[in-house]
Motif scaffolding. Structure first.
Motif, PDB file in Angstrom:
ATOM      1  N   ILE A  18       2.327   6.701  -1.120  1.00  0.00           N
ATOM      2  CA  ILE A  18       1.252   5.509  -0.693  1.00  0.00           C
ATOM      3  C   ILE A  18       1.716   3.937  -1.425  1.00  0.00           C
ATOM      4  O   ILE A  18       1.766   4.166  -2.887  1.00  0.00           O
ATOM      5  CB  ILE A  18      -0.029   6.323  -1.094  1.00  0.00           C
ATOM      6  CG1 ILE A  18       0.090   7.372  -0.483  1.00  0.00           C
ATOM      7  CG2 ILE A  18      -0.912   5.152  -1.041  1.00  0.00           C
ATOM      8  CD1 ILE A  18      -1.177   8.648  -1.036  1.00  0.00           C
ATOM      9  N   PHE A  19       1.725   2.692  -0.773  1.00  0.00           N
ATOM     10  CA  PHE A  19       1.946   1.761  -0.730  1.00  0.00           C
ATOM     11  C   PHE A  19       0.004   1.060  -1.847  1.00  0.00           C
ATOM     12  O   PHE A  19      -0.736   1.070  -0.542  1.00  0.00           O
ATOM     13  CB  PHE A  19       2.071   0.758  -0.292  1.00  0.00           C
ATOM     14  CG  PHE A  19       3.511   1.510  -0.689  1.00  0.00           C
ATOM     15  CD1 PHE A  19       4.642   0.627  -1.021  1.00  0.00           C
ATOM     16  CD2 PHE A  19       4.298   2.159   0.561  1.00  0.00           C
ATOM     17  CE1 PHE A  19       6.177   1.089  -1.077  1.00  0.00           C
ATOM     18  CE2 PHE A  19       5.124   2.745   0.956  1.00  0.00           C
ATOM     19  CZ  PHE A  19       6.758   2.198  -0.023  1.00  0.00           C
ATOM     20  N   ASP A  20      -0.326   0.416  -2.213  1.00  0.00           N
ATOM     21  CA  ASP A  20      -1.478  -0.513  -2.458  1.00  0.00           C
ATOM     22  C   ASP A  20      -0.652  -1.502  -1.686  1.00  0.00           C
ATOM     23  O   ASP A  20       1.007  -1.949  -0.933  1.00  0.00           O
ATOM     24  CB  ASP A  20      -1.768  -1.465  -3.910  1.00  0.00           C
ATOM     25  CG  ASP A  20      -2.401  -1.613  -3.762  1.00  0.00           C
ATOM     26  OD1 ASP A  20      -3.609  -1.686  -3.771  1.00  0.00           O
ATOM     27  OD2 ASP A  20      -2.583  -2.924  -5.248  1.00  0.00           O
ATOM     28  N   CYS A  21      -1.676  -2.438  -1.810  1.00  0.00           N
ATOM     29  CA  CYS A  21      -1.213  -4.223  -0.420  1.00  0.00           C
ATOM     30  C   CYS A  21      -0.618  -5.092  -1.540  1.00  0.00           C
ATOM     31  O   CYS A  21       0.031  -5.302  -1.291  1.00  0.00           O
ATOM     32  CB  CYS A  21      -2.577  -3.421   0.554  1.00  0.00           C
ATOM     33  SG  CYS A  21      -1.967  -5.555   1.719  1.00  0.00           S
ATOM     34  N   ASP A  22      -2.200  -5.436  -1.730  1.00  0.00           N
ATOM     35  CA  ASP A  22      -2.258  -6.920  -2.328  1.00  0.00           C
ATOM     36  C   ASP A  22      -1.574  -6.351  -3.649  1.00  0.00           C
ATOM     37  O   ASP A  22      -1.540  -5.831  -4.761  1.00  0.00           O
ATOM     38  CB  ASP A  22      -3.615  -7.012  -2.909  1.00  0.00           C
ATOM     39  CG  ASP A  22      -4.093  -7.532  -1.469  1.00  0.00           C
ATOM     40  OD1 ASP A  22      -4.044  -8.438  -0.684  1.00  0.00           O
ATOM     41  OD2 ASP A  22      -5.323  -6.456  -1.380  1.00  0.00           O
ATOM     42  N   CYS A 171       2.641  12.847  -3.881  1.00  0.00           N
ATOM     43  CA  CYS A 171       2.477  11.779  -3.226  1.00  0.00           C
ATOM     44  C   CYS A 171       3.093  11.118  -4.827  1.00  0.00           C
ATOM     45  O   CYS A 171       2.458  10.569  -5.728  1.00  0.00           O
ATOM     46  CB  CYS A 171       0.982  10.948  -3.540  1.00  0.00           C
ATOM     47  SG  CYS A 171      -0.376  11.737  -1.699  1.00  0.00           S
ATOM     48  N   LEU A 172       3.359  10.044  -4.023  1.00  0.00           N
ATOM     49  CA  LEU A 172       4.028   9.051  -5.051  1.00  0.00           C
ATOM     50  C   LEU A 172       3.506   7.790  -4.863  1.00  0.00           C
ATOM     51  O   LEU A 172       3.693   7.685  -3.373  1.00  0.00           O
ATOM     52  CB  LEU A 172       5.850   8.668  -5.281  1.00  0.00           C
ATOM     53  CG  LEU A 172       7.047   8.228  -5.526  1.00  0.00           C
ATOM     54  CD1 LEU A 172       6.686   8.268  -6.965  1.00  0.00           C
ATOM     55  CD2 LEU A 172       7.802   8.349  -5.131  1.00  0.00           C
ATOM     56  N   VAL A 173       2.934   7.377  -5.587  1.00  0.00           N
ATOM     57  CA  VAL A 173       2.950   6.027  -5.615  1.00  0.00           C
ATOM     58  C   VAL A 173       3.134   4.861  -5.797  1.00  0.00           C
ATOM     59  O   VAL A 173       3.536   4.770  -6.710  1.00  0.00           O
ATOM     60  CB  VAL A 173       0.826   6.198  -5.803  1.00  0.00           C
ATOM     61  CG1 VAL A 173      -0.244   4.995  -5.228  1.00  0.00           C
ATOM     62  CG2 VAL A 173      -0.135   7.077  -5.182  1.00  0.00           C
ATOM     63  N   VAL A 174       2.672   3.483  -5.075  1.00  0.00           N
ATOM     64  CA  VAL A 174       3.332   2.496  -5.577  1.00  0.00           C
ATOM     65  C   VAL A 174       1.680   0.826  -5.814  1.00  0.00           C
ATOM     66  O   VAL A 174       1.217   0.737  -4.834  1.00  0.00           O
ATOM     67  CB  VAL A 174       4.263   1.551  -5.514  1.00  0.00           C
ATOM     68  CG1 VAL A 174       4.847   0.759  -5.689  1.00  0.00           C
ATOM     69  CG2 VAL A 174       5.067   2.503  -4.394  1.00  0.00           C
ATOM     70  N   GLU A 175       1.400   0.839  -7.095  1.00  0.00           N
ATOM     71  CA  GLU A 175       0.856   0.031  -7.166  1.00  0.00           C
ATOM     72  C   GLU A 175       0.740  -0.919  -8.570  1.00  0.00           C
ATOM     73  O   GLU A 175       1.653  -1.177  -9.609  1.00  0.00           O
ATOM     74  CB  GLU A 175      -0.617   1.436  -8.059  1.00  0.00           C
ATOM     75  CG  GLU A 175      -1.291   1.659  -7.485  1.00  0.00           C
ATOM     76  CD  GLU A 175      -2.354   0.445  -6.894  1.00  0.00           C
ATOM     77  OE1 GLU A 175      -2.314  -0.327  -7.352  1.00  0.00           O
ATOM     78  OE2 GLU A 175      -3.424   1.100  -6.467  1.00  0.00           O
ATOM     79  N   ASP A 176      -0.142  -2.532  -8.447  1.00  0.00           N
ATOM     80  CA  ASP A 176       1.127  -3.017  -9.561  1.00  0.00           C
ATOM     81  C   ASP A 176      -0.719  -3.957 -10.418  1.00  0.00           C
ATOM     82  O   ASP A 176      -0.022  -3.882 -12.007  1.00  0.00           O
ATOM     83  CB  ASP A 176       0.797  -4.462  -9.185  1.00  0.00           C
ATOM     84  CG  ASP A 176      -0.539  -5.128  -8.014  1.00  0.00           C
ATOM     85  OD1 ASP A 176      -1.138  -5.521  -7.983  1.00  0.00           O
ATOM     86  OD2 ASP A 176      -1.008  -4.248  -7.405  1.00  0.00           O
ATOM     87  N   VAL A 191       2.638   7.446 -10.077  1.00  0.00           N
ATOM     88  CA  VAL A 191       2.690   6.603 -10.304  1.00  0.00           C
ATOM     89  C   VAL A 191       3.724   4.977 -10.437  1.00  0.00           C
ATOM     90  O   VAL A 191       3.907   5.745 -11.682  1.00  0.00           O
ATOM     91  CB  VAL A 191       0.773   5.856 -10.422  1.00  0.00           C
ATOM     92  CG1 VAL A 191       1.191   4.894 -10.396  1.00  0.00           C
ATOM     93  CG2 VAL A 191       0.027   7.035 -10.502  1.00  0.00           C
ATOM     94  N   ILE A 192       4.053   4.151 -10.115  1.00  0.00           N
ATOM     95  CA  ILE A 192       4.814   3.604 -10.483  1.00  0.00           C
ATOM     96  C   ILE A 192       4.784   2.464 -10.061  1.00  0.00           C
ATOM     97  O   ILE A 192       3.666   2.035  -9.563  1.00  0.00           O
ATOM     98  CB  ILE A 192       5.855   3.287  -9.202  1.00  0.00           C
ATOM     99  CG1 ILE A 192       6.928   4.511  -9.225  1.00  0.00           C
ATOM    100  CG2 ILE A 192       7.165   2.588  -9.382  1.00  0.00           C
ATOM    101  CD1 ILE A 192       7.862   4.214  -7.324  1.00  0.00           C
ATOM    102  N   GLY A 193       4.668   1.864 -10.784  1.00  0.00           N
ATOM    103  CA  GLY A 193       3.772   0.357 -11.819  1.00  0.00           C
ATOM    104  C   GLY A 193       5.537  -0.784 -11.048  1.00  0.00           C
ATOM    105  O   GLY A 193       6.299  -0.790 -11.137  1.00  0.00           O
TER     106      GLY A 193
END
Length: 237
Positions: A18-22, A171-176, A191-193
């Protein structure tokens, strides 16, 4: 490629990324910060876009406006939110760029791919079109307006997992953002930063690790290296 020892913390098979967008798929946070600061300048608020993004990135626009009024002890007009949204959308329509390498990095993923964002769904759809990612995600798009509480609450991530039919632990998530990492981690996801967008300040790695990111990627190239270690079938052609 050297082994990323942080990945040893992944003990569960991953069935969804799962990816954040912005700030992850598109380099939009810096543009939104610049547009917001142009609108706030008449009210005596002055800071760099990076400073503004550090304070407010990853939050819903209405929550940002409420925080700005409280933090700077000002009262903004009732129509300020609608006007700042128009200013941001104008900037995004003209200047938005995809994060370098995003299509090449995401396309080979051998599992379900989805987007979870605090932005309004209409903006997410527009941003994905600009980035050339619409076909990769299809209708697997989830926005804060779909749940009662936005990030940093875990609601939108839990909603996405339920709709996708996967366990949060898969779930593996990519968030900034701090807000986004907190939300995904609280939902029980890995979560991957992501540190590759223009608005990311120095020291942000520590910020995202402190709220739950188990590893970080400073670019799409580094993110691809992580994916290659997680998924045997993953490779960039």
């Amino acid at each position: 490629m050297m082994e990323n020892t942080d990945l040893k913390k992944l003990t569960q098979a991953i069935s969804c990324v799962i990816f954040d967008c912005d700030g992850v798929l598109v380099d939009s946070e810096i543009l939104a910060s610049q547009a917001s600061l142009r609108m706030l300048e008449p009210y005596g608020i002055s800071m760099t876009p990076q400073e503004y993004a550090h304070l407010y990135a990853g939050k819903k626009e209405e929550d940002i406006i409420a925080s700005v009024q409280k933090d700077f002890n000002i009262n903004l007009p009732d129509d300020f939110l609608s006007k700042v949204r128009l200013e941001i959308e104008h900037s995004l329509d003209h200047d938005l760029q995809a994060i370098a390498g995003v299509v090449e990095t995401i396309s080979p993923l051998p599992v379900t791919k989805a987007v979870v964002s605090n932005s309004r769904l209409v903006r997410v759809i527009s941003s994905l079109k600009v980035a050339g990612l619409t076909e990769l995600f299809g209708k697997k798009l989830f926005a804060a307006e779909m749940v009662e509480r936005p990030k940093p609450a875990p609601d939108v991530y839990l909603h996405a997992a339920s709709e996708l039919g996967v366990k949060p632990s898969e779930c593996l998530v990519v968030e900034d953002s701090q807000s986004g990492v907190t939300a995904a981690h609280s939902a029980g996801m890995h979560v991957i930063g992501f540190l590759g967008a223009s608005h990311i300040p120095d020291g942000h790695e520590n910020t995202v690790r402190d709220v739950g990111a188990f590893t970080v990627a400073s670019s799409m190239e580094e993110l691809a290296q992580i994916f290659a270690e997680v998924f045997d079938e993953y490779s960039i052609k």
